[in-house]
Motif scaffolding. Structure first.
Motif, PDB file in Angstrom:
ATOM      1  N   LEU A   1     -48.109  16.808  10.223  1.00  0.00           N
ATOM      2  CA  LEU A   1     -48.180  17.143  11.652  1.00  0.00           C
ATOM      3  C   LEU A   1     -46.787  17.322  12.244  1.00  0.00           C
ATOM      4  CD1 LEU A   1     -50.963  14.871  13.113  1.00  0.00           C
ATOM      5  CD2 LEU A   1     -50.854  17.349  13.144  1.00  0.00           C
ATOM      6  N   GLN A   2     -45.924  16.358  11.903  1.00  0.00           N
ATOM      7  CA  GLN A   2     -44.580  16.407  12.474  1.00  0.00           C
ATOM      8  C   GLN A   2     -43.801  17.603  11.944  1.00  0.00           C
ATOM      9  OE1 GLN A   2     -43.385  14.547  14.851  1.00  0.00           O
ATOM     10  NE2 GLN A   2     -45.060  13.098  14.994  1.00  0.00           N
ATOM     11  N   THR A   3     -44.089  18.009  10.687  1.00  0.00           N
ATOM     12  CA  THR A   3     -43.402  19.184  10.159  1.00  0.00           C
ATOM     13  C   THR A   3     -43.773  20.424  10.965  1.00  0.00           C
ATOM     14  OG1 THR A   3     -43.549  18.172   7.996  1.00  0.00           O
ATOM     15  CG2 THR A   3     -42.907  20.461   8.053  1.00  0.00           C
ATOM     16  N   SER A   4     -45.058  20.546  11.286  1.00  0.00           N
ATOM     17  CA  SER A   4     -45.447  21.738  12.047  1.00  0.00           C
ATOM     18  C   SER A   4     -44.863  21.670  13.457  1.00  0.00           C
ATOM     19  CB  SER A   4     -46.961  21.900  12.072  1.00  0.00           C
ATOM     20  OG  SER A   4     -47.526  21.063  13.036  1.00  0.00           O
ATOM     21  N   GLU A   5     -44.775  20.459  13.987  1.00  0.00           N
ATOM     22  CA  GLU A   5     -44.155  20.288  15.315  1.00  0.00           C
ATOM     23  C   GLU A   5     -42.681  20.701  15.269  1.00  0.00           C
ATOM     24  OE1 GLU A   5     -43.993  19.355  19.259  1.00  0.00           O
ATOM     25  OE2 GLU A   5     -45.737  19.623  17.983  1.00  0.00           O
ATOM     26  N   TYR A   6     -42.030  20.280  14.178  1.00  0.00           N
ATOM     27  CA  TYR A   6     -40.620  20.624  14.003  1.00  0.00           C
ATOM     28  C   TYR A   6     -40.446  22.136  13.921  1.00  0.00           C
ATOM     29  CZ  TYR A   6     -36.212  21.447  11.637  1.00  0.00           C
ATOM     30  OH  TYR A   6     -34.989  21.934  11.307  1.00  0.00           O
ATOM     31  N   ALA A   7     -41.332  22.776  13.148  1.00  0.00           N
ATOM     32  CA  ALA A   7     -41.234  24.229  12.990  1.00  0.00           C
ATOM     33  C   ALA A   7     -41.348  24.903  14.353  1.00  0.00           C
ATOM     34  CB  ALA A   7     -42.331  24.719  12.049  1.00  0.00           C
ATOM     35  N   LYS A   8     -42.257  24.382  15.180  1.00  0.00           N
ATOM     36  CA  LYS A   8     -42.449  24.963  16.515  1.00  0.00           C
ATOM     37  C   LYS A   8     -41.174  24.804  17.347  1.00  0.00           C
ATOM     38  CE  LYS A   8     -45.415  23.916  20.074  1.00  0.00           C
ATOM     39  NZ  LYS A   8     -46.429  22.943  20.484  1.00  0.00           N
ATOM     40  N   GLN A   9     -40.607  23.594  17.286  1.00  0.00           N
ATOM     41  CA  GLN A   9     -39.395  23.337  18.078  1.00  0.00           C
ATOM     42  C   GLN A   9     -38.240  24.215  17.630  1.00  0.00           C
ATOM     43  OE1 GLN A   9     -38.539  19.203  17.775  1.00  0.00           O
ATOM     44  NE2 GLN A   9     -40.281  18.590  19.023  1.00  0.00           N
ATOM     45  N   LEU A  10     -38.143  24.388  16.297  1.00  0.00           N
ATOM     46  CA  LEU A  10     -37.054  25.194  15.766  1.00  0.00           C
ATOM     47  C   LEU A  10     -37.195  26.640  16.241  1.00  0.00           C
ATOM     48  CD1 LEU A  10     -34.634  24.860  13.846  1.00  0.00           C
ATOM     49  CD2 LEU A  10     -36.072  25.794  12.046  1.00  0.00           C
ATOM     50  N   GLU A  11     -38.415  27.127  16.185  1.00  0.00           N
ATOM     51  CA  GLU A  11     -38.708  28.490  16.628  1.00  0.00           C
ATOM     52  C   GLU A  11     -38.308  28.644  18.098  1.00  0.00           C
ATOM     53  OE1 GLU A  11     -40.286  32.358  16.464  1.00  0.00           O
ATOM     54  OE2 GLU A  11     -39.662  30.945  14.909  1.00  0.00           O
ATOM     55  N   GLU A  12     -38.716  27.651  18.903  1.00  0.00           N
ATOM     56  CA  GLU A  12     -38.405  27.682  20.339  1.00  0.00           C
ATOM     57  C   GLU A  12     -36.900  27.681  20.554  1.00  0.00           C
ATOM     58  OE1 GLU A  12     -40.042  24.719  22.807  1.00  0.00           O
ATOM     59  OE2 GLU A  12     -42.110  25.274  22.363  1.00  0.00           O
ATOM     60  N   TYR A  13     -36.230  26.840  19.780  1.00  0.00           N
ATOM     61  CA  TYR A  13     -34.781  26.736  19.918  1.00  0.00           C
ATOM     62  C   TYR A  13     -34.133  28.081  19.623  1.00  0.00           C
ATOM     63  CZ  TYR A  13     -30.111  26.104  18.037  1.00  0.00           C
ATOM     64  OH  TYR A  13     -28.793  26.261  17.751  1.00  0.00           O
ATOM     65  N   ARG A  14     -34.557  28.701  18.521  1.00  0.00           N
ATOM     66  CA  ARG A  14     -33.960  29.987  18.149  1.00  0.00           C
ATOM     67  C   ARG A  14     -34.222  31.039  19.207  1.00  0.00           C
ATOM     68  NH1 ARG A  14     -35.624  29.519  11.963  1.00  0.00           N
ATOM     69  NH2 ARG A  14     -33.801  28.359  11.250  1.00  0.00           N
ATOM     70  N   GLU A  15     -35.467  31.054  19.676  1.00  0.00           N
ATOM     71  CA  GLU A  15     -35.839  32.036  20.695  1.00  0.00           C
ATOM     72  C   GLU A  15     -34.997  31.865  21.948  1.00  0.00           C
ATOM     73  OE1 GLU A  15     -40.513  32.880  20.275  1.00  0.00           O
ATOM     74  OE2 GLU A  15     -39.821  32.055  22.159  1.00  0.00           O
ATOM     75  N   SER A  16     -34.884  30.599  22.402  1.00  0.00           N
ATOM     76  CA  SER A  16     -34.160  30.357  23.654  1.00  0.00           C
ATOM     77  C   SER A  16     -32.699  30.722  23.509  1.00  0.00           C
ATOM     78  CB  SER A  16     -34.246  28.887  24.051  1.00  0.00           C
ATOM     79  OG  SER A  16     -35.509  28.401  23.834  1.00  0.00           O
ATOM     80  N   SER A  17     -32.084  30.342  22.373  1.00  0.00           N
ATOM     81  CA  SER A  17     -30.669  30.667  22.202  1.00  0.00           C
ATOM     82  C   SER A  17     -30.487  32.172  22.186  1.00  0.00           C
ATOM     83  CB  SER A  17     -30.135  30.102  20.893  1.00  0.00           C
ATOM     84  OG  SER A  17     -30.439  28.760  20.806  1.00  0.00           O
ATOM     85  N   ALA A  18     -31.382  32.857  21.461  1.00  0.00           N
ATOM     86  CA  ALA A  18     -31.258  34.312  21.364  1.00  0.00           C
ATOM     87  C   ALA A  18     -31.422  34.941  22.742  1.00  0.00           C
ATOM     88  CB  ALA A  18     -32.308  34.847  20.402  1.00  0.00           C
ATOM     89  N   THR A  19     -32.413  34.443  23.511  1.00  0.00           N
ATOM     90  CA  THR A  19     -32.627  34.980  24.857  1.00  0.00           C
ATOM     91  C   THR A  19     -31.362  34.842  25.687  1.00  0.00           C
ATOM     92  OG1 THR A  19     -34.831  34.079  24.676  1.00  0.00           O
ATOM     93  CG2 THR A  19     -34.210  34.940  26.809  1.00  0.00           C
ATOM     94  N   HIS A  20     -30.748  33.669  25.589  1.00  0.00           N
ATOM     95  CA  HIS A  20     -29.569  33.443  26.405  1.00  0.00           C
ATOM     96  C   HIS A  20     -28.403  34.318  25.952  1.00  0.00           C
ATOM     97  CE1 HIS A  20     -27.099  31.351  29.262  1.00  0.00           C
ATOM     98  NE2 HIS A  20     -26.174  31.207  28.329  1.00  0.00           N
ATOM     99  N   GLU A  21     -28.212  34.420  24.647  1.00  0.00           N
ATOM    100  CA  GLU A  21     -27.089  35.236  24.169  1.00  0.00           C
ATOM    101  C   GLU A  21     -27.283  36.694  24.569  1.00  0.00           C
ATOM    102  OE1 GLU A  21     -24.232  34.183  22.921  1.00  0.00           O
ATOM    103  OE2 GLU A  21     -24.912  32.111  23.022  1.00  0.00           O
TER     104      GLU A  21
END
Lengths: 482, 419
Positions: free
Chosen positions: A35-55
């Protein structure tokens, strides 16, 4: 000696309790890790998306909206947060739109499983290991052999903990296999080392609870009394001390100035400041009015552009121009001085808060650390990089990055001449090259440093292990086996 | 006959080690938790009073609820400062966090609700897990059944007698602490607050009753006390920790909410652009008519889409979680104490409504509101409202769960093999 360990081990192994224990431990540990692995994957995806959006957003900035050039140091989720969720650090936080429900219920991670489930299992296994044998009558038989009691209790501990650690280790291994085959997560060598450290820390806590059970068992006459005493102590260790400790500390060393800081930052205070500043600026205007009379009154009725255009057109030594320049400079100086004083006040208060809250934090942390459960929590979260100190490390990185970024913007403004007051039409001709802007790269705290930070807490766990063992030893030596 | 059985059960309990341990635990925990949380409440009230005079009347800063002493729930979130920025078109909502509390997020709030929710539920279970098996092991069960006592009466007597022993110390401790708190200088309880506390007590008793009945069920279903103990602990962990957590996860899988981080990044970018643009115009003295409403329909749509989905997620999680007794009790206790999910959703709705209302106010060309700006006010939910909107349902769920478990233990005991 080996025979006794073997006997203890198989005694437990063939027990129904063991079957239930292994089942619970494997299902929950692997399930939680998945469960936590899938949660982590979601967070990582969100992190990448947000950083990319900002850049992308920063890339689109031109001279006309250069003021939007702001840093956004986002911290990627820690890979091992799947073992110990701990704390998360958000550079941006807007509680208004956050889902608050999960915070109301306990999180299911490895820390939870070890501290609630494995510790209970360990107690269940050991709470009757001496008084239970007495009840069944086997204790007499064993003691009547030529085995010294000291060796007997050592073997009980070794065999018993082995039989509980085995299912735990198997489930951790399965979890690790799951992690390594899941595509979303790549463990580096340090992460792997940290994983092993978390597992070792878990083992030391499991052993501690086993020894607690053994000690209580060696001090009580029947197993039902022993069970109740064990659970009572368990509740104290896992729930009462850790949760009451920090609050007591907060009440002993309160941080009063936070409210004052919020007060200074509040909109109402800002409005007051604005009025105060206006009053001071009005004083300057009054002074000029008495000094220059009609010329100044007329000057004041012009709009900003008119002021710039008209006073600029005058000859360098004309009285209108020199008055305008002098007036604007005085206004600017007064305003700067006012805001500087405000900033100083805020900074001073912030520094005071820092000292106060450090004191409180230190007290809270160490008061709660009386409980070995808390020590384990610190160990696991720091190893995973999600502990209090790890988060402070990350915050410092964020702070220094923000400083670097602000400096960059300042030099950029100076170099391009944007900082001076220029007309809007002039802006359009400027070119802004942002390709060299600093980009945030998060560096996790080195593992060695993290280990060093939590060693004292580990020592406490080990100390409790020794204490409980000595307790069990002494209790058993004096135990009435009849 | 029933009275005799009850009396026997009560006397048996009172002299037992178990009762002493659980009573000690109850008294210790209830009093220390109320003491600590009262201090916490006073501290927060002081902080509130320092901040209050300088709060813009458009911002929301709630006074801490005195009932947070018993269940703090979301009170920290409710009482943080929500500012609706009035000068600019979007009226963004921001809030400031107490950043020294980082460490506290690792731990739970030791309020009375938590004590009951986690610890005393275990106590209730431990109280009853061997009610039947211990008597069997002692051999007294056979003797009792050999006399002319009906099994139904026996189980009813055990249940009532045991429950009284469990509940009495808790109720007394609860009442003593409520009295102490109501006499304390920082707290003034109104009639409504006493009503809320009474309902809170009833909910807690129901919840403890559930776990007590569950223990009886386990006891009637197992042959030895040792087995019953293991099963009880397993059930406790599952019901209190695992299932509520799974409810959240399941809801998260069913309702897709856009990434929170990206949402915040986008909203922040748009807000900054508007705020800076507006302040640039103001400082340059240039007058421009700001059409506040239609500033950025795309972003507005994005925000409202996000909020709608989030609301759906929250309501689904809540519905799933409240199917477990721990969930139903958690929501009920929070809502009754004015610190729960209902209160949070209601405050959020009020702030948004206030924002929409202020967007419609007449403005000067520079975007400022012309004339007096009406203040934001908020009234915490009344007990009636709480009960009608889900509170009664939670009560009913708790009652139903308790009844089902008791009925099951009753049936199992009727068929119990006493040999």
């Amino acid at each position: 000696m080996w025979t006794i360990i073997e006997k203890e081990f198989f005694d437990d192994l063939l027990n129904q309790r063991f079957l239930a224990g292994i089942l619970v431990s494997v299902v929950l540990t692997v399930g939680a890790i998945a469960l936590q692995t899938s949660e982590y994957a979601k967070q990582l995806e969100e992190y990448r998306e947000s950083s990319a959006t900002h850049e992308n957003f920063l890339d689109s900035i031109g001279p006309e909206n250069f003021f939007l050039l702001t840093p956004l140091p986002l911290i990627p989720p820690e890979p091992l947060s799947l073992l110990a969720n701990g704390l998360r650090i958000e550079y941006l936080s807007n509680d208004f739109d956050e889902n608050f429900l999960p915070g109301l219920f306990p999180v299911m991670d490895l820390v939870f499983i070890v501290s609630i489930i494995m510790s209970l299992l360990a107690l269940l296994f050991s709470h009757d290991s001496i008084c239970g044998e007495k009840e069944r009558g086997t204790l007499r038989l064993i003691v009547s052999n030529s085995v010294p009691r000291s060796r007997l209790i050592l073997c009980k501990w070794l065999g018993g903990t082995a039989s509980i650690m085995l299912p735990f280790l198997i489930s951790c291994l399965l979890g690790l296999i799951y992690i390594s085959i899941s595509p979303s997560l790549q463990l580096h060598l340090t992460d792997l080392a940290a994983f092993v450290l978390v597992v070792i820390a878990s083992l030391s806590l499991i052993s501690l609870f086993y020894l607690l059970g053994l000690m209580v068992s060696a001090m009580t006459v029947n197993s039902s009394t022993s069970a109740l005493t064990c659970i009572f102590l368990w509740v104290l260790i896992v729930f009462v001390v850790p949760n009451l400790g920090p609050y007591l500390a907060a009440q002993v060393a309160p941080v009063e100035s936070i409210a004052m800081l919020n007060q200074l930052r509040s909109q109402g205070q800002q409005e007051k400041d604005r009025q105060e500043l206006q009053k001071r600026l009005d004083q300057i205007s009054d002074k000029y009015e008495t000094e220059y009379g009609q010329m100044f009154t007329e000057y004041q009725t012009w709009t900003y552009e008119e002021k710039m255009a008209r006073s600029g057109m005058q000859a360098p030594e004309s009285p209108l121009r020199s008055m305008g320049l002098k007036y604007r400079k005085e206004i600017r100086d007064r305003r700067d001085e006012f805001y500087q004083a405000q900033r100083d006040k805020l900074e001073m208060l912030a520094a005071q808060i820092k000292i106060e809250s450090q004191k409180q934090s230190w007290l809270a942390r160490n008061l709660a650390a009386v409980s070995p459960f808390t020590d384990y929590l610190y160990l696991a979260t720091e190893f995973a990089g999600t502990g209090v100190q790890g988060r402070e490390y990350a915050s410092r990185q964020i702070e220094s990055f923000v400083k670097v970024f602000v400096d960059y913007v300042q030099t950029l403004l100076k170099r391009s001449g944007l900082g001076e007051s220029v007309g809007l039409d002039q802006l359009k001709n400027l070119k802004l090259d942002l390709s060299g802007r600093p980009r945030f790269e998060y560096k996790p705290q080195p593992l060695a440093e993290r280990v060093e930070l939590v060693l004292p807490y580990w020592a406490v766990i080990l100390l409790f292990n020794v204490l409980f063992f000595v307790g069990a030893f002494v209790g058993f030596l004096r135990y009435d086996v009849r | 006959m029933l009275t005799t059985l009850m009396k026997k059960e009560i006397q048996h309990n009172l002299y037992g080690f178990k009762f002493q341990v659980i009573m000690l635990l109850t008294l210790l925990l209830v009093f220390s938790s109320v003491y600590v949380m009262y201090n916490d409440y006073s501290q927060r009230t002081r902080a509130y009073e320092i901040q209050l005079p300088d709060i813009a009347n458009t911002s929301s800063l709630l006074k801490p609820s005195p009932l947070a002493i018993f269940d703090r729930g979301l009170d920290m979130e409710l009482c943080s400062l929500y500012e609706t920025h009035r000068d600019f078109g979007i009226l963004s909502i921001s809030n400031q966090k107490d950043f020294s509390s980082e460490l506290f997020r690792l731990f739970n709030t030791p309020d009375l609700f938590y004590v009951t929710w986690i610890i005393l539920s275990l106590g209730a279970l431990l109280f009853s897990f061997n009610l039947v098996t211990a008597e069997k092991e002692d051999g007294t069960l056979r003797q009792m059944l050999a006399s002319s006592v009906a099994r139904s009466k026996l189980v009813a007597g055990k249940w009532t007698g045991g429950l009284i022993c469990l509940v009495l110390p808790f109720t007394l401790a609860f009442m003593v602490s409520v009295t102490a708190v109501s006499l304390a200088p920082d707290v003034q309880f109104g009639v409504q607050d006493y009503l809320r506390l009474a309902l809170f007590l009833i909910a807690s008793l129901l919840y403890l009753g559930f776990f007590f009945s569950l223990g009886l069920l386990v006891s009637a279903a197992s042959r030895s006390s040792a087995a019953a103990l293991s099963i009880s602990l397993l059930l406790w962990v599952t019901l209190v920790f695992v299932l509520p957590g799974l409810g959240n996860i399941a809801a998260g899988k069913l309702v897709a909410v856009p990434s929170y981080n990206r949402y915040v990044v986008q909203v922040r970018q748009a807000e900054m652009a508007e705020r800076r643009a507006s302040s640039e115009y103001e400082s340059s003295g240039k007058k421009k008519d700001f059409n506040l409403r239609e500033h950025d329909p795309e972003r507005d749509a994005q925000v409202s889409d996000y909020r709608v989905r989030l609301a759906r997620l929250i309501s689904l999680s809540r519905d799933l979680i409240r199917l477990t007794p721990a969930g139903a009790y958690a929501f009920l206790a929070g809502d009754l104490s004015n610190t729960g999910v209902q209160e949070m959703l209601n405050l959020q709705r009020s702030i948004l409504a206030y924002r929409d209302f202020s967007l419609g106010l007449p403005r000067t060309p520079s975007g400022r509101v012309s004339g007096e700006y009406p203040a934001f006010t908020y009234q915490r939910l009344s007990p009636g409202h709480v009960l009608v909107n889900g509170g009664l349902l939670n009560f009913a769920l708790l009652l139903l769960q308790t009844t089902v478990v008791f009925a099951a233990s009753y049936v199992l005991f009727l068929r119990y093999d006493a040999r």
